[in-house]
Design a protein around this motif. Structure first.
Motif, PDB file in Angstrom:
ATOM      1  N   ASP A  29      44.951  37.611  36.368  1.00 46.25           N
ATOM      2  CA  ASP A  29      43.617  37.227  35.903  1.00 46.25           C
ATOM      3  C   ASP A  29      42.629  37.192  37.058  1.00 46.25           C
ATOM      4  O   ASP A  29      41.500  37.691  36.951  1.00 46.25           O
ATOM      5  N   GLU A  30      43.063  36.588  38.178  1.00 43.51           N
ATOM      6  CA  GLU A  30      42.183  36.486  39.348  1.00 43.51           C
ATOM      7  C   GLU A  30      41.858  37.866  39.914  1.00 43.51           C
ATOM      8  O   GLU A  30      40.727  38.142  40.319  1.00 43.51           O
TER       9      GLU A  30
ATOM     10  N   TRP B 170      34.602  37.932  45.605  1.00 47.54           N
ATOM     11  CA  TRP B 170      33.347  37.870  44.843  1.00 47.54           C
ATOM     12  C   TRP B 170      32.176  37.675  45.807  1.00 47.54           C
ATOM     13  O   TRP B 170      31.159  38.368  45.729  1.00 47.54           O
TER      14      TRP B 170
ATOM     15  N   ASP C 132      42.341  43.710  32.011  1.00 44.83           N
ATOM     16  CA  ASP C 132      41.801  42.650  31.166  1.00 44.83           C
ATOM     17  C   ASP C 132      40.524  43.160  30.484  1.00 44.83           C
ATOM     18  O   ASP C 132      39.555  43.530  31.152  1.00 44.83           O
TER      19      ASP C 132
ATOM     20  N   SER D 243      40.183  35.268  45.502  1.00 42.88           N
ATOM     21  CA  SER D 243      39.370  35.973  44.506  1.00 42.88           C
ATOM     22  C   SER D 243      37.904  35.572  44.637  1.00 42.88           C
ATOM     23  O   SER D 243      37.005  36.413  44.523  1.00 42.88           O
ATOM     24  N   ARG D 244      37.657  34.294  44.885  1.00 44.40           N
ATOM     25  CA  ARG D 244      36.283  33.827  45.095  1.00 44.40           C
ATOM     26  C   ARG D 244      35.704  34.421  46.384  1.00 44.40           C
ATOM     27  O   ARG D 244      34.524  34.774  46.448  1.00 44.40           O
TER      28      ARG D 244
ATOM     29  N   ARG E 141      32.719  43.161  31.091  1.00 46.68           N
ATOM     30  CA  ARG E 141      31.660  42.562  31.909  1.00 46.68           C
ATOM     31  C   ARG E 141      31.275  43.485  33.057  1.00 46.68           C
ATOM     32  O   ARG E 141      30.080  43.656  33.355  1.00 46.68           O
TER      33      ARG E 141
ATOM     34  N   ARG F  87      37.132  41.244  31.260  1.00 42.07           N
ATOM     35  CA  ARG F  87      36.657  41.517  32.617  1.00 42.07           C
ATOM     36  C   ARG F  87      36.141  42.936  32.740  1.00 42.07           C
ATOM     37  O   ARG F  87      35.138  43.205  33.401  1.00 42.07           O
TER      38      ARG F  87
ATOM     39  N   CYS G 146      33.983  41.952  40.009  1.00 43.14           N
ATOM     40  CA  CYS G 146      32.900  41.625  40.955  1.00 43.14           C
ATOM     41  C   CYS G 146      32.673  42.784  41.925  1.00 43.14           C
ATOM     42  O   CYS G 146      31.528  43.131  42.251  1.00 43.14           O
TER      43      CYS G 146
ATOM     44  N   TRP H 279      39.337  39.644  37.664  1.00 41.56           N
ATOM     45  CA  TRP H 279      38.005  39.060  37.880  1.00 41.56           C
ATOM     46  C   TRP H 279      37.407  39.573  39.183  1.00 41.56           C
ATOM     47  O   TRP H 279      36.237  39.977  39.239  1.00 41.56           O
TER      48      TRP H 279
END
Length: 380
Positions: free
Chosen positions: A106-107, A71, A136, A67-68, A142, A139, A114, A110
């Motif tokens: 969740d990941e 992003w 979510d 997930s990172r 955002r 998320r 992004c 997120w």
């Protein structure tokens, strides 16, 4: 291979910044906690992307958390979109494939957020579809906030519609304020209406801390276009940290046109900041005030930064001292890059040391954009 482990200098930036970024990458790769390492590598990749897109892409692809990684690929794509749209499109396609492979709900939410943010400027329809598919609610909110900001200047009607659809009240207030700021020059009447709506939404946010944050952020967005409204909102904030933070923002916005007013606002911001109990928050505001007054009053700036550093070092907890010193180092960097680097390197927590080196490198690069390192690359 050397670029993959951070042994080669970052290209296209001043030598001093290249050294800081290279050291930051080596340090980031030594961090053992996956989350902290990914966070540091993301910040570094996004920082160097415009100057050295190859290095930024290599850093992004080396991140182990999927997930990172998505992003970071999205962030690098955003940074290079104007100069290399082909690379940006490829990175975004890769980021979407990575997101699809993420298993945690969740990941994944997120990461999709992004991705939606990254594609907003180039393809707002796609961005909005991605955002609205996120289950979510936080998320999704955002992502829609980010999209509203991205489209506001080109399509203020759409920006307003998206902003009003945000379900989180704090983010809705910020989104409406952002759209107002984007249209202020072209349509001051529309901007005034949106700023008023943003303030109204912010005042409806439950919880003193959350409301203070929301009002301060609306004041930030109004500062350039409507400093009178922004000051009134800032002075109404009950939380000392956010009040001082917002007053400093308004002061910076009016400094060129009304230096006397700016001086009064900064004096009030400093007085309030010195009564803040949290060391990180107090250090943050004092450092920001110092950065604002550096050009006009370097002696005052030096005093403020010395106080901020002393306050930061007064707490031995590295979860407090680390972020506080990082902010001091960033504020010092423009006037005294050597001292800023020493402060950054004195931080014992590896993540915060890495973040501080990146922050100092970013300021150094921006201050000397044409003193590039000898290798090829874009200037930042």
């Amino acid at each position: 291979m050397a670029a993959e482990n951070g042994s080669e200098p970052v290209r296209g930036v001043p030598d001093a910044a290249a050294r800081l970024f290279t050291d930051a990458e080596r340090l980031a790769r030594s961090i053992t906690r996956e989350y902290s390492q990914g966070l540091a590598l993301t910040e570094l990749a996004e920082t160097v992307a415009a100057a050295d897109p190859d290095r930024a892409e290599c850093i992004a692809r080396s991140i182990t958390d999927e997930s990172r990684k998505a992003w970071t690929l999205s962030g690098v794509a955003t940074a290079v979109a104007a100069t290399d749209p082909g690379r940006a499109a490829r990175l975004l396609a890769d980021a979407e494939r990575v997101v699809e492979s993420v298993t945690g709900e969740d990941e994944k939410a997120w990461a999709f957020g992004c991705l939606a943010t990254a594609v907003a400027a180039a393809d707002p329809d796609r961005a909005e579809r991605i955002a609205r598919s996120i289950t979510d609610e936080i998320r999704k909110a955002r992502a829609l906030y980010d999209i509203a900001q991205a489209v506001a200047a080109a399509d203020p009607g759409r920006g307003e519609r998206i902003a009003r659809s945000v379900t989180d009240e704090s983010l809705k207030a910020m989104a409406l304020g952002g759209v107002a700021g984007a249209v202020a020059a072209a349509d001051p009447g529309c901007a005034a209406r949106l700023f008023a709506d943003a303030e109204g939404v912010a005042r409806s946010v439950p919880g003193e801390d959350e409301q203070a944050w929301s009002l301060a952020r609306v004041a930030e967005r109004a500062a350039a276009a409507d400093p009178g409204r922004a000051e009134r909102i800032a002075r109404s904030v009950t939380d000392k940290f956010w009040k001082a933070w917002a007053l400093r923002i308004v002061a910076a916005a009016v400094a060129a046109a009304d230096p006397g007013r700016a001086a009064r606002l900064l004096a009030d911001a400093e007085r309030i900041a010195r009564s803040v109990n949290d060391e990180v928050e107090q250090t943050w505001v004092l450092s920001d005030i110092a950065a604002t007054v550096t050009a006009a009053d370097p002696e005052r700036a030096a005093r403020l930064l010395a106080d901020a550093e002393r306050i930061a070092r007064s707490n031995a907890d590295q979860h407090v001292q680390g972020p506080a010193l990082r902010h001091v180092a960033k504020a010092v960097a423009a006037a005294d890059p050597g001292r800023a680097e020493r402060i950054a390197r004195s931080i014992t927590d590896e993540y915060w040391k890495t973040a501080a080196l990146i922050a100092v490198g970013r300021v150094t690069a921006a201050a000397n954009p044409y003193q590039a390192a000898t290798s090829e690359g874009y200037h930042i």
